[in-house]
Design a protein around this motif. Sequence first.
Motif, mmCIF file in Angstrom:
data_model
loop_
_atom_site.group_PDB
_atom_site.id
_atom_site.type_symbol
_atom_site.label_atom_id
_atom_site.label_comp_id
_atom_site.label_asym_id
_atom_site.label_seq_id
_atom_site.Cartn_x
_atom_site.Cartn_y
_atom_site.Cartn_z
ATOM 1 N N ALA A 174 0.824 -1.206 0.000
ATOM 2 C CA ALA A 174 0.000 0.000 0.000
ATOM 3 C C ALA A 174 0.862 1.261 0.000
ATOM 4 C CB ALA A 174 -0.930 0.000 1.222
ATOM 5 N N CYS A 175 1.890 1.280 0.832
ATOM 6 C CA CYS A 175 2.757 2.465 0.919
ATOM 7 C C CYS A 175 3.530 2.677 -0.381
ATOM 8 C CB CYS A 175 3.729 2.324 2.085
ATOM 9 S SG CYS A 175 2.938 2.416 3.694
ATOM 10 N N ALA A 176 4.023 1.583 -0.961
ATOM 11 C CA ALA A 176 4.794 1.702 -2.196
ATOM 12 C C ALA A 176 3.930 2.240 -3.334
ATOM 13 C CB ALA A 176 5.393 0.345 -2.572
ATOM 14 N N VAL A 177 2.733 1.682 -3.498
ATOM 15 C CA VAL A 177 1.843 2.119 -4.585
ATOM 16 C C VAL A 177 1.406 3.560 -4.384
ATOM 17 C CG1 VAL A 177 -0.405 1.740 -5.663
ATOM 18 C CG2 VAL A 177 1.047 -0.218 -5.110
ATOM 19 N N PHE A 178 1.005 3.906 -3.161
ATOM 20 C CA PHE A 178 0.545 5.277 -2.890
ATOM 21 C C PHE A 178 1.667 6.281 -3.097
ATOM 22 C CE2 PHE A 178 -0.214 8.883 -0.024
ATOM 23 C CZ PHE A 178 -1.474 9.283 -0.460
ATOM 24 N N THR A 179 2.859 5.965 -2.593
ATOM 25 C CA THR A 179 3.995 6.877 -2.736
ATOM 26 C C THR A 179 4.374 7.069 -4.198
ATOM 27 O OG1 THR A 179 4.879 6.222 -0.576
ATOM 28 C CG2 THR A 179 6.404 7.287 -2.101
ATOM 29 N N ALA A 180 4.453 5.970 -4.938
ATOM 30 C CA ALA A 180 4.870 6.049 -6.340
ATOM 31 C C ALA A 180 3.883 6.848 -7.176
ATOM 32 C CB ALA A 180 5.040 4.647 -6.914
ATOM 33 N N THR A 181 2.600 6.533 -7.054
ATOM 34 C CA THR A 181 1.605 7.212 -7.890
ATOM 35 C C THR A 181 1.458 8.679 -7.514
ATOM 36 O OG1 THR A 181 -0.121 6.398 -6.384
ATOM 37 C CG2 THR A 181 0.282 5.137 -8.386
ATOM 38 N N THR A 182 1.469 8.987 -6.227
ATOM 39 C CA THR A 182 1.318 10.380 -5.787
ATOM 40 C C THR A 182 2.509 11.221 -6.208
ATOM 41 O OG1 THR A 182 0.028 9.641 -3.861
ATOM 42 C CG2 THR A 182 0.938 11.877 -3.798
ATOM 43 N N THR A 183 3.714 10.709 -5.949
ATOM 44 C CA THR A 183 4.920 11.458 -6.311
ATOM 45 C C THR A 183 5.000 11.681 -7.813
ATOM 46 O OG1 THR A 183 6.084 10.482 -4.428
ATOM 47 C CG2 THR A 183 7.431 11.502 -6.119
ATOM 48 N N CYS A 184 4.747 10.627 -8.580
ATOM 49 C CA CYS A 184 4.823 10.750 -10.037
ATOM 50 C C CYS A 184 3.773 11.713 -10.573
ATOM 51 C CB CYS A 184 4.656 9.376 -10.694
ATOM 52 S SG CYS A 184 6.081 8.286 -10.476
ATOM 53 N N PHE A 185 2.574 11.681 -9.989
ATOM 54 C CA PHE A 185 1.511 12.573 -10.455
ATOM 55 C C PHE A 185 1.897 14.032 -10.235
ATOM 56 C CE2 PHE A 185 -2.855 14.329 -10.507
ATOM 57 C CZ PHE A 185 -3.305 13.732 -11.679
ATOM 58 N N VAL A 186 2.440 14.336 -9.068
ATOM 59 C CA VAL A 186 2.873 15.709 -8.774
ATOM 60 C C VAL A 186 3.997 16.134 -9.715
ATOM 61 C CG1 VAL A 186 3.979 17.188 -7.044
ATOM 62 C CG2 VAL A 186 2.148 15.629 -6.363
ATOM 63 N N LEU A 187 5.010 15.265 -9.848
ATOM 64 C CA LEU A 187 6.158 15.604 -10.684
ATOM 65 C C LEU A 187 5.781 15.738 -12.155
ATOM 66 C CD1 LEU A 187 9.042 13.421 -9.208
ATOM 67 C CD2 LEU A 187 8.682 15.863 -8.957
ATOM 68 N N ASP A 188 4.828 14.912 -12.606
ATOM 69 C CA ASP A 188 4.428 14.978 -14.014
ATOM 70 C C ASP A 188 3.869 16.351 -14.368
ATOM 71 O OD1 ASP A 188 5.238 12.412 -14.316
ATOM 72 O OD2 ASP A 188 3.232 11.529 -14.280
ATOM 73 N N PHE A 189 3.019 16.888 -13.504
ATOM 74 C CA PHE A 189 2.451 18.201 -13.785
ATOM 75 C C PHE A 189 3.518 19.289 -13.728
ATOM 76 C CE2 PHE A 189 -1.723 16.282 -13.091
ATOM 77 C CZ PHE A 189 -2.451 16.907 -14.098
ATOM 78 N N VAL A 190 4.455 19.155 -12.789
ATOM 79 C CA VAL A 190 5.562 20.110 -12.734
ATOM 80 C C VAL A 190 6.371 20.039 -14.028
ATOM 81 C CG1 VAL A 190 7.708 20.718 -11.551
ATOM 82 C CG2 VAL A 190 5.697 20.067 -10.224
ATOM 83 N N MET A 191 6.650 18.824 -14.485
ATOM 84 C CA MET A 191 7.423 18.632 -15.712
ATOM 85 C C MET A 191 6.736 19.241 -16.925
ATOM 86 S SD MET A 191 10.304 17.276 -15.356
ATOM 87 C CE MET A 191 10.211 18.539 -14.091
ATOM 88 N N VAL A 192 5.448 18.992 -17.038
ATOM 89 C CA VAL A 192 4.706 19.517 -18.188
ATOM 90 C C VAL A 192 4.773 21.040 -18.226
ATOM 91 C CG1 VAL A 192 2.395 19.789 -19.159
ATOM 92 C CG2 VAL A 192 3.162 17.543 -18.386
ATOM 93 N N MET A 193 4.568 21.657 -17.082
ATOM 94 C CA MET A 193 4.598 23.123 -17.035
ATOM 95 C C MET A 193 5.990 23.668 -17.340
ATOM 96 S SD MET A 193 2.047 24.114 -13.875
ATOM 97 C CE MET A 193 2.853 23.068 -12.666
ATOM 98 N N VAL A 194 7.017 23.012 -16.776
ATOM 99 C CA VAL A 194 8.395 23.472 -16.998
ATOM 100 C C VAL A 194 8.787 23.333 -18.467
ATOM 101 C CG1 VAL A 194 10.818 22.930 -16.531
ATOM 102 C CG2 VAL A 194 9.187 23.062 -14.645
ATOM 103 N N ILE A 195 8.489 22.192 -19.067
ATOM 104 C CA ILE A 195 8.877 21.958 -20.463
ATOM 105 C C ILE A 195 8.114 22.875 -21.403
ATOM 106 C CG2 ILE A 195 8.803 20.252 -22.335
ATOM 107 C CD1 ILE A 195 9.360 18.117 -20.176
ATOM 108 N N TYR A 196 6.815 23.044 -21.161
ATOM 109 C CA TYR A 196 6.018 23.923 -22.024
ATOM 110 C C TYR A 196 6.499 25.366 -21.910
ATOM 111 C CZ TYR A 196 1.917 25.812 -24.387
ATOM 112 O OH TYR A 196 1.083 26.463 -25.261
ATOM 113 N N ALA A 197 6.779 25.813 -20.663
ATOM 114 C CA ALA A 197 7.277 27.178 -20.471
ATOM 115 C C ALA A 197 8.662 27.348 -21.092
ATOM 116 C CB ALA A 197 7.323 27.506 -18.978
ATOM 117 N N SER A 198 9.529 26.332 -20.927
ATOM 118 C CA SER A 198 10.866 26.400 -21.522
ATOM 119 C C SER A 198 10.773 26.529 -23.034
ATOM 120 C CB SER A 198 11.670 25.147 -21.161
ATOM 121 O OG SER A 198 11.832 25.021 -19.766
ATOM 122 N N HIS A 199 9.886 25.754 -23.628
ATOM 123 C CA HIS A 199 9.713 25.804 -25.083
ATOM 124 C C HIS A 199 9.226 27.180 -25.525
ATOM 125 C CE1 HIS A 199 8.902 24.441 -29.116
ATOM 126 N NE2 HIS A 199 7.609 24.753 -29.008
#
Length: 465
Positions: A174-199
């Motif tokens: 439970a901890c592994a799945v929750f940590t992985a999905t939550t962290t990745c979800f947060v980072l994905d949105f940060v990545m999208v915004m950073v890459i789009y703004a950089s472009h």
Amino acid sequence: MDETGIPDNHYSMASINSCGELKSPGDPEKKIPDTDAEKQPLSGEKEEKLWTTLMQVAVPFFIAGCGTIGAGLVLGKVRDWDVFINISAIFVLVPSLSGLKGNLDMCLASRLSTQANLGNMDSTKEVISMVVGNISLVQVQAIVAATVVSIFAIVVNTITDRAIFGPYVLLLVACAVFTATTTCFVLDFVMVMVIYASHRFKVNPDNVATPLAASIGDIVSNTVLAVTAQYMYEQIQVSLWQPIALICVYYSLLPLWVFIVWRNKYTKTVLTSGWTPVISALFISGIGGIVLDQAVDYFRGYEVFQPIVNGIGGNLVCVQSSRLATHLHQTAIPGILPENTKIIEWPWKTLFFGTTAAKVARMLLILAVFGQIIFMVVADFVYQGTVTIQFAFGITYLTCALLQVMLLLYLAYIVIHFMWKRKKDPDNAAIPYLTALGDLLGSVFLGLAFVILSLFGLEYGNNVQ
């Protein structure tokens, strides 16, 4: 021949349509002299000035360093919590779950950075399709990867403790799945915004996106894991319904994410072909987790510096890997290396002088030295309340950190070009291996540093009264 010295008729990804067919390939036979190898641009059609690259890399690099310091301090704080004392397998999860930012989020950042550099992010409709598909893909990979990591931790814990406790199995999954999905979800949105703004602002996303992904990745991952594990540990003393419910919810969502990814043209192929490097990298990081699990029992302070060494090495090799992958996408077709490029070069040619990668590699090594000095001192000060670093510890620590980065940059050059020669996309396949190797090498080298220091009675913190 254009202003960069590369023939106008060279192969580029711009000459390949969405089905992978060449529109007008031209003749790539003209060779670049060996003496001019380092002058060729590493990423983009126009040569990027070293100063521009330095500034674009340095700022997110030092921000990322703050994140790795925070991750180390979190581990130093929570190592005495009940769940970490009673379920040692939690430490096995730490490098693998932190490494998921390299296995998944760094790959997403590299894929989107390549698409941005190829000019495929100018259409809003295409950007939305690309983002939705990639975020859904990462969620699928995160759920599966976290399950695999938790099973690995359970097996290791069973072997070391010679016993298995059912509620602990539920807690770890439970901890592994929750940590992985939550962290990745947060980072994905940060990545999208950073890459789009950089472009949009004409900044090379290869230089910015991957370090920023790591800037909050380690600290978010370690914090979410620690808090979730402690909460679940307290709850399973009373009832098991919460970890069971959490696992059921995420596994129920898995078919939905798979359906979205399968219908998306940007991610469909990755869904079926991108698993080997991700799963393999998890086991490599897992070995680093075993090293961490053993080291924290013998060396106080190891858990503070381990995320810094691993994180900084992973950040720098991801910058180089992303740039190398983009360069190949722009100047070659899969299966054919650019002229005068070999898969295996002498280390000094890839790190110091003699290849297109050397110029950036030198800069990254300099950043590694100055960055590690700063991060080492800051982490020590925050952890101890004062600066306790001794000269012997500082030299040994810097040596192991620099050796790790040099090996990673050299391996990156070989792995990226080897995969391109095998017609595998390095954006999806290379970074997981490299960040996992960074976790393993960093953990082992730092462990050796602590062992060597202990042999001479120079353990970290032994001068603190």
